[in-house]
Design a protein around this motif. Structure first.
Motif, PDB file in Angstrom:
ATOM      1  N   PHE A 261       0.727  -1.262  -0.098  1.00 51.70           N
ATOM      2  CA  PHE A 261      -0.007  -0.035  -0.102  1.00 51.70           C
ATOM      3  C   PHE A 261       0.869   1.406   0.030  1.00 51.70           C
ATOM      4  CE2 PHE A 261      -2.526  -3.157   2.226  1.00 51.70           C
ATOM      5  CZ  PHE A 261      -3.731  -3.138   1.172  1.00 51.70           C
ATOM      6  N   TRP A 262       0.710   2.323  -0.888  1.00 52.87           N
ATOM      7  CA  TRP A 262       1.401   3.507  -1.109  1.00 52.87           C
ATOM      8  C   TRP A 262       0.384   4.603  -0.905  1.00 52.87           C
ATOM      9  CZ3 TRP A 262       6.497   2.465  -1.724  1.00 52.87           C
ATOM     10  CH2 TRP A 262       6.884   1.205  -1.847  1.00 52.87           C
ATOM     11  N   THR A 263       1.058   5.779  -0.561  1.00 57.17           N
ATOM     12  CA  THR A 263       0.553   6.993  -0.762  1.00 57.17           C
ATOM     13  C   THR A 263       0.040   7.256  -2.243  1.00 57.17           C
ATOM     14  OG1 THR A 263       2.030   8.020   0.999  1.00 57.17           O
ATOM     15  CG2 THR A 263       0.635   9.655  -0.400  1.00 57.17           C
ATOM     16  N   LEU A 264      -1.275   7.919  -2.401  1.00 57.63           N
ATOM     17  CA  LEU A 264      -1.624   8.152  -3.544  1.00 57.63           C
ATOM     18  C   LEU A 264      -1.270   9.684  -4.020  1.00 57.63           C
ATOM     19  CD1 LEU A 264      -3.274   7.476  -6.044  1.00 57.63           C
ATOM     20  CD2 LEU A 264      -5.370   8.077  -4.820  1.00 57.63           C
ATOM     21  N   TYR A 265      -0.659   9.954  -4.934  1.00 61.09           N
ATOM     22  CA  TYR A 265      -0.452  11.206  -5.379  1.00 61.09           C
ATOM     23  C   TYR A 265      -1.241  11.784  -6.462  1.00 61.09           C
ATOM     24  CZ  TYR A 265       3.748  10.573  -2.182  1.00 61.09           C
ATOM     25  OH  TYR A 265       4.509  10.215  -1.563  1.00 61.09           O
ATOM     26  N   GLU A 266      -1.682  13.117  -6.400  1.00 58.05           N
ATOM     27  CA  GLU A 266      -2.309  13.665  -7.493  1.00 58.05           C
ATOM     28  C   GLU A 266      -1.329  14.316  -8.528  1.00 58.05           C
ATOM     29  OE1 GLU A 266      -5.342  13.305  -8.373  1.00 58.05           O
ATOM     30  OE2 GLU A 266      -6.130  12.381  -6.641  1.00 58.05           O
ATOM     31  N   SER A 267      -1.490  13.970  -9.669  1.00 53.83           N
ATOM     32  CA  SER A 267      -0.595  14.464 -10.703  1.00 53.83           C
ATOM     33  C   SER A 267      -0.878  15.728 -11.451  1.00 53.83           C
ATOM     34  CB  SER A 267      -0.390  13.407 -11.932  1.00 53.83           C
ATOM     35  OG  SER A 267       0.197  12.410 -11.474  1.00 53.83           O
ATOM     36  N   VAL A 268       0.017  16.936 -11.368  1.00 55.83           N
ATOM     37  CA  VAL A 268      -0.347  18.039 -11.907  1.00 55.83           C
ATOM     38  C   VAL A 268      -0.578  17.932 -13.499  1.00 55.83           C
ATOM     39  CG1 VAL A 268       0.556  19.314  -9.990  1.00 55.83           C
ATOM     40  CG2 VAL A 268       1.984  18.820 -11.715  1.00 55.83           C
ATOM     41  N   HIS A 269       0.030  16.920 -13.992  1.00 53.64           N
ATOM     42  CA  HIS A 269       0.139  16.784 -15.693  1.00 53.64           C
ATOM     43  C   HIS A 269       0.570  15.445 -15.755  1.00 53.64           C
ATOM     44  CE1 HIS A 269       1.086  17.401 -19.783  1.00 53.64           C
ATOM     45  NE2 HIS A 269       0.579  18.705 -19.515  1.00 53.64           N
ATOM     46  N   ALA A 270       0.062  14.879 -16.909  1.00 54.45           N
ATOM     47  CA  ALA A 270       0.449  13.341 -17.265  1.00 54.45           C
ATOM     48  C   ALA A 270       1.968  13.277 -17.698  1.00 54.45           C
ATOM     49  CB  ALA A 270      -0.612  12.729 -18.233  1.00 54.45           C
ATOM     50  N   GLU A 271       2.535  14.425 -18.104  1.00 53.06           N
ATOM     51  CA  GLU A 271       3.827  14.155 -18.713  1.00 53.06           C
ATOM     52  C   GLU A 271       4.978  14.433 -17.375  1.00 53.06           C
ATOM     53  OE1 GLU A 271       4.762  12.957 -21.370  1.00 53.06           O
ATOM     54  OE2 GLU A 271       2.570  12.691 -22.020  1.00 53.06           O
ATOM     55  N   TRP A 272       6.128  14.421 -17.656  1.00 53.98           N
ATOM     56  CA  TRP A 272       7.000  14.510 -16.575  1.00 53.98           C
ATOM     57  C   TRP A 272       7.637  15.913 -16.262  1.00 53.98           C
ATOM     58  CZ3 TRP A 272      11.152  15.854 -19.601  1.00 53.98           C
ATOM     59  CH2 TRP A 272      11.289  15.454 -21.035  1.00 53.98           C
ATOM     60  N   GLY A 273       7.013  16.757 -17.143  1.00 52.24           N
ATOM     61  CA  GLY A 273       7.556  18.278 -16.786  1.00 52.24           C
ATOM     62  C   GLY A 273       8.881  18.464 -17.564  1.00 52.24           C
ATOM     63  N   SER A 274       9.660  19.618 -17.380  1.00 53.30           N
ATOM     64  CA  SER A 274      10.942  20.057 -17.933  1.00 53.30           C
ATOM     65  C   SER A 274      12.073  19.114 -17.624  1.00 53.30           C
ATOM     66  CB  SER A 274      11.457  21.256 -17.423  1.00 53.30           C
ATOM     67  OG  SER A 274      11.963  21.023 -16.025  1.00 53.30           O
ATOM     68  N   PRO A 275      12.680  18.923 -18.875  1.00 51.62           N
ATOM     69  CA  PRO A 275      13.863  17.993 -18.710  1.00 51.62           C
ATOM     70  C   PRO A 275      14.919  18.331 -17.608  1.00 51.62           C
ATOM     71  CG  PRO A 275      13.518  18.827 -20.970  1.00 51.62           C
ATOM     72  CD  PRO A 275      12.582  19.630 -20.060  1.00 51.62           C
ATOM     73  N   CYS A 276      15.012  19.528 -17.329  1.00 55.79           N
ATOM     74  CA  CYS A 276      15.965  20.074 -16.157  1.00 55.79           C
ATOM     75  C   CYS A 276      15.348  19.438 -15.048  1.00 55.79           C
ATOM     76  CB  CYS A 276      16.048  21.567 -16.196  1.00 55.79           C
ATOM     77  SG  CYS A 276      17.270  22.123 -14.939  1.00 55.79           S
TER      78      CYS A 276
END
Length: 285
Positions: A95-110
């Motif tokens: 069982f793990w903490t459920l995190y809401e995503s702000v976006h489906a993608e991983w964001g900026s490369p940096c």
């Protein structure tokens, strides 16, 4: 997992969750492969379910706990449930903490590169016994060498994969790179883009090896921001990852959707030669 197995796995996870004091009325299957990823509501808990005998589950929970204590960018076990591995009716559940995503993608490369760099720093502080990354290469070689395990793989492709696994391993060893504890597969599918920043999940493939083996799993634009890489070693690690994944796609037990086509695509790329693509980019095509 087949539909009947999914039903039994979900029932086992619900039973264990309720026994642990969680309020569960509904379960959504987020991902289905050799394991299930479940979202339980209204308690809002993330559960991972695998057939019993999943040896890395306990290690994954322990590692996540230790990394969370170092403020590393990782998803933490669910705090309302005692951390550990639960068993029910032939299934292993964590069982793990459920995190809401702000976006489906991983964001900026940096940001991705920075999160992976911080994860590696956290991993260096953890003393825990894990497999070596070359143990996975040995497993892939065993699959390819035994025709009963990969019966539909053509002979010329079989020889190419065996050669690639052996040659890439040799070249990687020759680089003599420093080794440390790794995530094992920190590709975009194992990254959550949360309001608090990127978090890594799924440590079941954690292993020891050079950081370039981990970086070989991330997009090119991300690796461009990761500091102090051996780019010759990185290229060989990408080549090695391609060959290993191709081997798994021909395993008779593999449940990856359209796995043989995926395996053929990788073999074609290996025949064409460098530059070696990142596996995630290939999977997205």
């Amino acid at each position: 997992m087949e539909a009947d197995v999914v039903s039994r796995a979900v029932a086992a996870a619900m039973a264990l969750a309720k026994d642990s004091g969680l309020h569960v009325e509904d379960v959504a299957v987020l991902h289905n492969s050799n394991k299930l990823a479940l979202r339980m509501t209204p308690c809002e808990v993330f559960a991972r379910v695998a057939p019993s005998g999943h040896q890395m589950a306990a290690l994954e929970v322990e590692l996540a706990q230790r990394l969370a204590a170092t403020a590393s960018p990782v998803a933490a076990p669910e705090p309302r449930v005692a951390p550990g591995v639960y068993e029910c009716n032939g299934f292993t559940v964590t069982f793990w903490t459920l995190y809401e995503s702000v976006h489906a993608e991983w964001g900026s490369p940096c940001s991705y590169a920075d999160a992976l760099h911080r994860l590696h720093a956290g991993l260096r502080s953890v003393d825990i016994e894990t497999p070596h990354f070359l143990d996975r290469v040995t497993e892939a070689e065993r699959l390819i060498a035994h025709r009963d395990k990969t019966p539909t793989l053509g002979e010329s492709d079989r020889q190419l994969l065996l050669y690639t696994l052996h040659d890439a391993t040799k070249r990687i060893r020759e680089r003599g790179a420093t080794e440390q504890l790794l995530h094992g597969e920190p590709h975009p599918g194992n990254v959550l883009n949360t309001p608090g920043g990127l978090l890594f999940i799924d440590f079941e493939t954690c292993c020891r090896g050079p950081i370039e083996f981990d970086v070989a799993h991330v997009p090119n634009e991300v690796s461009a921001h990761y500091p102090n890489l051996d780019h010759v070693l990185l290229a060989e690690c990408r080549r090695l990852v391609l060959a290993m994944v191709a081997a798994w796609r021909w395993d008779v037990r593999d449940e990856f959707p359209d796995g043989h086509r995926h395996g053929r695509d990788i073999v074609t790329l290996l025949r064409q030669g460098p530059p070696w693509p990142v596996l995630g980019a290939l999977s997205a095509e």
